[in-house]
Enzyme design. Structure first.
Site, PDB file in Angstrom:
ATOM      1  CG  ASP A   2      48.647  36.033  35.662  1.00 45.24           C
ATOM      2  OD1 ASP A   2      47.936  36.988  35.314  1.00 45.24           O
ATOM      3  OD2 ASP A   2      48.964  35.817  36.853  1.00 45.24           O
ATOM      4  CE1 TYR A  55      39.544  42.170  41.040  1.00 44.58           C
ATOM      5  CE2 TYR A  55      40.365  44.329  41.704  1.00 44.58           C
ATOM      6  CZ  TYR A  55      40.259  42.969  41.915  1.00 44.58           C
ATOM      7  OH  TYR A  55      40.876  42.389  42.986  1.00 44.58           O
ATOM      8  N   GLY A  91      42.500  27.996  38.472  1.00 40.08           N
ATOM      9  CA  GLY A  91      43.950  28.119  38.363  1.00 40.08           C
ATOM     10  C   GLY A  91      44.688  27.018  39.093  1.00 40.08           C
TER      11      GLY A  91
END
Ligand code: ATP
Ligand code: MG
Length: 460
Positions: free
Chosen positions: A232, A383, A201
């Site tokens: 995301d 998760y 990320g």
């Protein structure tokens, strides 16, 4: 000459090394199927055609011409400007390569949290490197930590990665924190790594760019190429990032369970917490996809829980009129309601308070206080979603990104990341895309569509 063409220039070996040599590509492309003479008019002949991407090829990012800067979704840098034109480097195999495959030692590292598709990307990078003729390919275990002396490299071949995409997670393991940039580059020099593929990320990319800069400072000819991993979907300019589609699909399953629970209970309320630290894309898309959400709460849109226009009042109304309700909330939403912990993870990211649990508790408290029943069920599928295997559409995206990462490195680019912009695959400079996270525009058509679908009012 557009200003943005300059802005999206990507670093190349020839910018830093006057002695950068190029060689004819060793990447064999399939021959084009012969076409009829009529059809081939104006096209290169079958003999001439090689299928490489010209280094001057660009992709036009914005094609909308806004009639007014006030048009919904208008993204204008200059307030008087009603159009945006941005050109980005097109990804793909180059005719000239800047590494001799026999001299390459390539390493792959995965950092941060899990995301569906990591194994798919690893797999494609390995396969493509082998097609170029690279013999030395290794995996760095457990993120940047794996550059520490105590960790051994994981040898990678097509055989090793053949079936890894069939399961979620990362074959190499992930982690947060770890050695600093100097230590990483020292380790790369010791190990003779001259191509580094970094899957991660914003934090990981900041690290990758620092590694790229440190290598340039040391005059060390290394290609550092990132593949953005963010479930995301919060990377600037990109249509979508890998794992997002799968996340939305799985989130939809969780929402469906919450709906069934809520619908089957007397005055049932389902609360689903979804990923999205600073961006509500997953919550918004899952709400749109499922059609079972009554209230969607995202970080970009402030809301009140209590008060005449608050979420709880609307929930009461929903229970009275519909009999049940389902809420989905992104993890970064309503952080003003939860206690600040000041805690940081190993990478220095702020640990968020749990808004899902908070909302669940507030709902219970509220209905107890007003003396109305409410049966609240809370689901946090985070998760379970992160560990999923990539779906078909993400699998394809990962394949293309992985292949293009290798083409970029061989093409001599470094300090770049790969992505899909406006349906085309591109290379972007790292600092540009990680300067801040992409967020849902509350004035966009998509968020309005979401509101239309849920039927929720403004909670303010
Ligand atoms: P996720 O989206 O899952 O959080 P991420 O890449 O942002 O992914 P982080 O844990 O923030 O995950 O960072 C991953 C790695 O990058 C860590 O090993 C961390 O030490 C390193 N890193 C983070 N920020 C920087 C930075 N500014 N410079 C150098 N390295 C960094
Ligand atoms: Mg991060």
């Amino acid at each position: 000459e557009h200003e943005f063409e300059k802005r999206f220039n990507i670093p190349h070996m020839t910018d830093f090394f006057s002695d950068a040599e190029s060689y004819p590509s060793t990447f064999c492309l399939r021959m084009r199927t012969p076409v009829s003479e009529d059809f081939a008019q104006g096209y290169p002949s079958d003999e001439e055609w090689q299928g490489y991407i010209d280094t001057n090829d660009r992709v036009l990012l914005k094609v909308i011409r806004f009639s007014s800067p006030r048009s919904a979704g208008a993204e204008c840098i200059d307030p008087d400007c009603t159009w945006v034109e941005q050109w980005i480097h097109r990804a793909g195999p180059r005719e000239k390569i800047f590494f001799k495959p026999e001299n390459v030692k390539a390493a792959i590292v995965t950092c941060g949290g899990l995301c569906p598709g990591l194994n798919d990307v690893i797999r494609q990078i390995v396969i493509t490197l082998e097609i170029y003729g690279v013999k030395k390919i290794v995996g760095v275990p457990f993120g940047y930590r794996g550059f520490g002396k105590e960790f051994a490299e994981i040898p990678l071949t097509r055989k090793v990665v053949q079936n890894v995409h069939l399961s979620g997670g990362s074959l190499l393991g992930v982690s947060r924190g770890g050695p600093n940039v100097t230590e990483i580059v020292d380790s790369m020099q010791e190990r003779g790594i001259n191509m580094l593929f970094v899957l991660g990320g914003n934090g990981t990319h900041a690290g990758a760019n620092a590694v790229h800069n440190e290598c340039r400072k040391r005059g060390f000819k290394v290609a550092v190429v990132g593949v953005p991993k963010t479930i995301d979907n919060d990377i600037l300019l990109m249509d979508k990032t890998f794992g997002f589609d799968t996340a939305v699909e799985e989130a939809q399953r969780a929402i469906n369970s919450a709906y069934i629970e809520a619908h089957s209970a007397y005055r049932g309320v389902g609360v689903v917490k979804l990923m999205g630290r600073s961006s509500g894309f997953i919550a918004m898309q899952a709400a749109l996809a499922s059609g079972q959400i009554d209230i969607c709460l995202i970080p970009e849109v402030p809301f009140e829980l209590h008060g005449p226009h608050g979420v709880l009042k609307h929930l009461k109304y929903l229970l009275e009129t519909k009999g049940s309700a389902v809420i989905c909330v992104a993890e970064g939403a309503g952080q003003n309601f939860v206690e600040k912990t000041n805690a940081k993870d190993a990478s220095g990211n702020v640990v968020y308070g749990d808004i899902g649990v908070h909302i669940q508790q507030e709902i219970k408290k509220y209905f107890k206080e007003i003396g109305d029943p409410a049966d609240v069920k809370y689901i946090d599928p985070t998760y379970m979603i992160r560990a999923c295997r990539a779906n078909a559409s993400d699998g394809i995206l990962c394949t293309v990104l992985g292949q293009n990462a290798v083409h970029g490195a061989f093409g001599g680019y470094s300090g770049i990341t790969v992505g899909i912009c406006n349906t085309h695959y591109v290379y972007l400079p790292i600092p540009e895309v990680i300067s801040y996270p992409r967020t849902v525009d509350p004035n966009s058509r998509m968020w309005h569509r979401c509101l239309t679908s849920t039927g929720q009012p403004d909670f303010i």
